[in-house]
Design a protein around this motif. Structure first.
Motif, PDB file in Angstrom:
ATOM      1  N   ASP A  23       0.864  -1.182   0.000  1.00 30.22           N
ATOM      2  CA  ASP A  23       0.000   0.000   0.000  1.00 30.22           C
ATOM      3  C   ASP A  23       0.899   1.231   0.000  1.00 30.22           C
ATOM      4  O   ASP A  23       1.731   1.401   0.895  1.00 30.22           O
ATOM      5  N   PRO A  24       0.758   2.123  -0.980  1.00 34.01           N
ATOM      6  CA  PRO A  24       1.639   3.296  -1.045  1.00 34.01           C
ATOM      7  C   PRO A  24       1.497   4.213   0.162  1.00 34.01           C
ATOM      8  O   PRO A  24       2.445   4.936   0.491  1.00 34.01           O
ATOM      9  N   GLU A  25       0.339   4.188   0.840  1.00 33.11           N
ATOM     10  CA  GLU A  25       0.205   5.018   2.032  1.00 33.11           C
ATOM     11  C   GLU A  25       1.122   4.520   3.149  1.00 33.11           C
ATOM     12  O   GLU A  25       1.669   5.314   3.915  1.00 33.11           O
ATOM     13  N   ASP A  26       1.307   3.195   3.237  1.00 34.24           N
ATOM     14  CA  ASP A  26       2.254   2.652   4.215  1.00 34.24           C
ATOM     15  C   ASP A  26       3.684   3.065   3.879  1.00 34.24           C
ATOM     16  O   ASP A  26       4.477   3.420   4.768  1.00 34.24           O
ATOM     17  N   LEU A  27       4.027   3.017   2.586  1.00 31.71           N
ATOM     18  CA  LEU A  27       5.366   3.428   2.164  1.00 31.71           C
ATOM     19  C   LEU A  27       5.568   4.920   2.408  1.00 31.71           C
ATOM     20  O   LEU A  27       6.653   5.361   2.797  1.00 31.71           O
ATOM     21  N   LEU A  35       7.986   9.545   5.592  1.00 31.15           N
ATOM     22  CA  LEU A  35       7.697  10.761   6.352  1.00 31.15           C
ATOM     23  C   LEU A  35       8.350  10.745   7.731  1.00 31.15           C
ATOM     24  O   LEU A  35       8.313  11.744   8.452  1.00 31.15           O
ATOM     25  N   ALA A  36       8.954   9.620   8.091  1.00 32.91           N
ATOM     26  CA  ALA A  36       9.778   9.583   9.309  1.00 32.91           C
ATOM     27  C   ALA A  36      11.147  10.208   9.066  1.00 32.91           C
ATOM     28  O   ALA A  36      11.888  10.464  10.015  1.00 32.91           O
ATOM     29  N   LEU A  37      11.482  10.462   7.781  1.00 30.45           N
ATOM     30  CA  LEU A  37      12.754  11.093   7.421  1.00 30.45           C
ATOM     31  C   LEU A  37      12.556  12.604   7.376  1.00 30.45           C
ATOM     32  O   LEU A  37      11.699  13.100   6.647  1.00 30.45           O
ATOM     33  N   ARG A  61       6.540  10.646  -6.156  1.00 30.12           N
ATOM     34  CA  ARG A  61       7.943  11.013  -6.253  1.00 30.12           C
ATOM     35  C   ARG A  61       8.624  10.895  -4.898  1.00 30.12           C
ATOM     36  O   ARG A  61       9.759  10.411  -4.794  1.00 30.12           O
ATOM     37  N   LEU A  62       7.942  11.319  -3.853  1.00 33.45           N
ATOM     38  CA  LEU A  62       8.517  11.274  -2.507  1.00 33.45           C
ATOM     39  C   LEU A  62       8.832   9.831  -2.110  1.00 33.45           C
ATOM     40  O   LEU A  62       9.903   9.538  -1.575  1.00 33.45           O
ATOM     41  N   HIS A  94      12.277   6.181  -0.194  1.00 33.56           N
ATOM     42  CA  HIS A  94      12.103   4.900   0.503  1.00 33.56           C
ATOM     43  C   HIS A  94      13.292   3.985   0.223  1.00 33.56           C
ATOM     44  O   HIS A  94      13.601   3.685  -0.934  1.00 33.56           O
ATOM     45  N   PRO A  95      13.971   3.507   1.256  1.00 38.64           N
ATOM     46  CA  PRO A  95      15.181   2.694   1.033  1.00 38.64           C
ATOM     47  C   PRO A  95      14.905   1.386   0.309  1.00 38.64           C
ATOM     48  O   PRO A  95      15.785   0.873  -0.398  1.00 38.64           O
ATOM     49  N   GLU A  96      13.715   0.839   0.459  1.00 40.11           N
ATOM     50  CA  GLU A  96      13.404  -0.430  -0.203  1.00 40.11           C
ATOM     51  C   GLU A  96      13.111  -0.245  -1.690  1.00 40.11           C
ATOM     52  O   GLU A  96      13.065  -1.220  -2.443  1.00 40.11           O
TER      53      GLU A  96
END
Length: 338
Positions: A145-149, A154-156, A247-248, A253-255
């Protein structure tokens, strides 16, 4: 085959075996209907599922449940290979968004603005989405789910500041302060479902930050071409936030770092005739070296020209781009819906 098969007057519940390499690993389920399929047709809308359901929910849950695995968990912290060379090849991972409050909070007077023809029933949409996800998982597909990603990135601090800087153009300073105070998961939800006004009046503006109810159409805001990710330029203001969120996610996202490049088509002013417009539903990967791109209500020639220029200028495997000219009508909308 040797011609189109004749439609059967009745469909019966069955389990059929196919090629083991097929998406569903050789298992196909068909639910019976009462009477000819034509009896379920509505005026101009194809099959009316309320009169001729092709897949009853009770049948689905009872018969198919044993084949479904729970949502994957505990497999985070690895790099995901990002690559699409075919529209019909084996699907391994997919982005699908579970409809949330952005659907529940929609009002009839906002439908046209947000590109909907009707109000969706959120609970039913979520049930159907859950079943769809389990079908994919039963075939060995990883569902993300892109909202989870989005919540992850957003923790960064740098990702968080980037999106809040962009959203600052849409909201009042006090609303921006509220968004800054949210935890990553809550901020991700707010960016998708919107922020309602506490002082909303009948007929007045209902949201501090508008929702993005089209977010479950994940094919449109980003396009994977080979190992490259193209960020779309949406044709309408209602969907302008979606490519920014895409884009964000792909940038931070590292994965999702295992891609060749991120190419963003700058909209240059949403909705303008000369502004480039390119939406993912109009781009089909026909083969490793060929794309089919629709000129449609949502994608214009300028957007396709920018994509073609990029593919020529960089080391990409694509050598052919086939244009498909569609009528600029809502009933056609995207190449993938024709």
């Amino acid at each position: 085959g040797q011609g189109d098969p004749k439609p059967a007057p009745l469909a019966v519940a069955m389990i059929g075996r196919e090629d083991p390499g097929h998406l569903c690993r050789g298992v196909t389920f068909v639910k019976g209907v009462d009477g000819p399929l034509a009896a379920g047709r509505g005026a101009g809308h194809g099959v009316n599922v309320s009169r001729a359901p092709l897949l009853d929910s009770a049948f689905f849950d009872a018969v198919c449940g044993a084949f479904f695995r729970p949502l994957p968990g505990g497999n985070r912290g690895r790099n995901i290979v990002i690559r699409v060379d075919s529209e019909i090849g084996r699907l391994r991972r997919v982005l699908t968004h579970r409809p949330g409050l952005e659907i529940d909070w929609m009002m009839p007077r906002m439908m046209e603005q947000l590109l909907f023809d009707d109000i969706l029933y959120g609970e039913a949409a979520r049930r159907e989405h859950g079943r769809f996800g389990r079908v994919l998982q039963s075939a060995g597909v990883e569902v993300l789910d892109p909202e989870d990603l989005l919540a992850d990135v957003l923790a960064l601090p740098e990702a968080r500041e980037e999106i809040l800087s962009e959203v600052s153009r849409e909201v009042r300073p006090e609303t921006l302060d509220r968004l800054r105070d949210l935890a990553a998961v809550e901020l991700a939800s707010a960016l998708v479902q919107g922020v309602r006004r506490a002082d909303a009046r009948p007929g007045g503006r209902a949201f501090e930050l508008d929702p993005v109810p089209n977010y479950f159409f994940q094919r449109d805001p980003q396009i994977v071409l080979g190992n490259m990710v193209a960020i779309s330029a949406m044709a309408t203001e209602a969907r302008g936030r979606e490519p920014r969120l895409a884009r964000l996610v792909f940038a931070y996202h590292p994965e999702l770092a295992d891609h060749g490049a991120i190419f963003e088509i700058e909209p240059g002013g949403l909705g303008g005739g000369a502004s480039p417009q390119l939406e993912g539903g109009d781009v089909l990967v026909a083969s490793e070296d060929t794309l089919r791109v629709g000129i449609s209500q949502r994608t214009n020639r300028r957007g396709v020209e920018i994509l073609a220029d990029y593919l020529r200028a960089h080391q990409t495997p694509f050598r052919h781009l086939v244009l498909v000219d569609l009528p600029a009508k809502r009933s056609y909308m995207h190449l993938d819906t024709v």
